[in-house]
Design a protein around this motif. Structure first.
Motif, PDB file in Angstrom:
ATOM      1  N   MET A   1       0.833  -1.217   0.000  1.00 26.60           N
ATOM      2  CA  MET A   1       0.000   0.000   0.000  1.00 26.60           C
ATOM      3  C   MET A   1       0.862   1.259   0.000  1.00 26.60           C
ATOM      4  O   MET A   1       1.881   1.316   0.670  1.00 26.60           O
ATOM      5  N   ARG A   3      -0.120   4.033   1.170  1.00 26.25           N
ATOM      6  CA  ARG A   3      -0.744   4.896   2.147  1.00 26.25           C
ATOM      7  C   ARG A   3       0.241   5.840   2.845  1.00 26.25           C
ATOM      8  O   ARG A   3       0.009   7.027   2.939  1.00 26.25           O
ATOM      9  N   SER A  34      -9.251  12.401   9.047  1.00 30.35           N
ATOM     10  CA  SER A  34     -10.065  11.594   8.138  1.00 30.35           C
ATOM     11  C   SER A  34     -11.438  11.358   8.761  1.00 30.35           C
ATOM     12  O   SER A  34     -11.608  11.510   9.979  1.00 30.35           O
ATOM     13  N   ALA A  35     -12.402  10.947   7.934  1.00 30.30           N
ATOM     14  CA  ALA A  35     -13.770  10.714   8.424  1.00 30.30           C
ATOM     15  C   ALA A  35     -13.792   9.664   9.521  1.00 30.30           C
ATOM     16  O   ALA A  35     -14.651   9.696  10.401  1.00 30.30           O
ATOM     17  N   ASP A  36     -12.832   8.739   9.485  1.00 33.34           N
ATOM     18  CA  ASP A  36     -12.804   7.718  10.540  1.00 33.34           C
ATOM     19  C   ASP A  36     -11.836   8.065  11.672  1.00 33.34           C
ATOM     20  O   ASP A  36     -11.411   7.198  12.431  1.00 33.34           O
ATOM     21  N   PHE A  38      -8.657   9.641  12.002  1.00 33.77           N
ATOM     22  CA  PHE A  38      -7.198   9.663  12.066  1.00 33.77           C
ATOM     23  C   PHE A  38      -6.692  11.064  11.750  1.00 33.77           C
ATOM     24  O   PHE A  38      -7.146  11.681  10.779  1.00 33.77           O
TER      25      PHE A  38
END
Lengths: 131, 187
Positions: A1, A3, A34-36, A38
């Motif tokens: 990834m 990321r 982030s929406a979740d 982080f």
């Protein structure tokens, strides 16, 4: 990834944008997350504080979306928590709901100026991230 | 009147990310559930598309006619602040776990530790999902783990998508609550 490298670029770009808060009276810290929940970049917040602000901020943003939908409104854009000693503003960044910005300000901040600066910052972040 | 109906109470579904809390509430709620799911950006740790960051909310009516409010918590520990907010005033808690997670027993401890101080004594039911899959932690191990810390809690194997299984969890919890309430608040 990929990321981590993509995140590093985002962090660098977003951190520069957040530095603009140096010129806004009363701003104590700011976190892009982030929406979740982080933290993606921060201004004047240590790592632990940024992580907590990101988590709580994402819950508030999600609740903002839920209550907007419940009321038949458009997508959540912004909410401000006010207390005697200051404010916390959560503002959505970009159109896809993937990120939001939390800004903590003291009593000496002028709310209108703060919201205007945050709007500008949010737009700059959205532009920086999507190019 | 918008006050809670007589005898109406609140049950909290908790447990780690991916255990099926949002699914379980959606499976049994009689009203369209409130969800606060967002894109999961942490795909390294969880191959899940969405994750709850606020709470889930649903409502069911027990066979005796008593309405129950169902709240689901976020599963990730960094949303721990929501656990105590949602646990406040709860009549009991249902802990959902995924038996295929290698750390399922540690997760049980984590959620018991978090909710034990928030709910009345004994008001805990444990639901184990994916228990029949290869490499799953044995169901007995969860009960043993609870006993080892001096706690007695029903441990049921469930599929969070199955309304019947989720209702059984709620029913089991309400039976515990009933047995503790002398005046028969529950039918």
């Amino acid at each position: 990834m990929k990321r981590s490298s993509a995140q590093r670029v985002l962090r660098d770009v977003a951190s520069k944008v957040l530095q603009n808060y140096r010129d806004v009276v009363g701003v104590q810290s700011a976190v892009l997350f982030s929406a979740d929940g982080f933290e993606l970049a921060s201004y004047a917040a240590d790592e632990a504080a940024a992580a907590r602000l990101a988590a709580i901020g994402s819950s508030l943003a999600a609740l903002g979306s839920a209550i907007s939908a419940e009321a038949g409104l458009d997508e959540f854009e912004r909410t401000t928590i006010e207390s005697k000693s200051g404010t916390v503003t959560i503002m959505r960044v970009g159109d896809d709901g993937a990120m939001s910005l939390a800004v903590v300000a003291g009593r000496n901040a002028v709310l209108g100026q703060l919201l205007w600066a945050t709007q500008r910052c949010s737009q700059a972040l959205a532009a920086a991230v999507h190019t | 009147m918008t006050a809670p109906e007589e005898g109406e109470f609140k049950i909290v579904f908790t447990g780690p990310m991916g255990a099926g809390k949002t699914t379980a509430i959606a499976a049994i709620s009689e009203v369209e559930p409130v969800r606060t799911e967002v894109d999961n950006s942490d795909r390294e740790n969880h191959e899940k598309e969405y994750t709850t960051v606020g709470f889930d909310f649903g409502r069911i009516t027990l066979p005796g006619g008593h309405p129950v409010r169902l709240y689901g918590t976020p599963g990730q520990a960094r949303f721990r602040f929501m656990w105590s907010i949602l646990g406040r005033g709860a009549a009991g808690v249902i802990i959902l776990l995924d038996a295929t997670r290698a750390d399922a027993l540690e997760q049980l401890d984590l959620f018991v530790d978090a909710f034990l101080p928030l709910v009345p004594p004994g008001a805990i039911v444990v639901g184990i999902g994916r228990n029949a899959e290869p490499g799953a932690v044995a169901t007995d191990a969860f009960a043993t783990r609870m006993e080892a810390r001096g706690l007695v809690a029903p441990v049921l194997t469930i599929d969070a998508r199955e309304p019947r299984d989720v209702r059984l969890l709620v029913h089991t919890l309400t039976c515990i609550l009933e047995s503790r309430v002398p005046a028969g608040a529950c039918a």
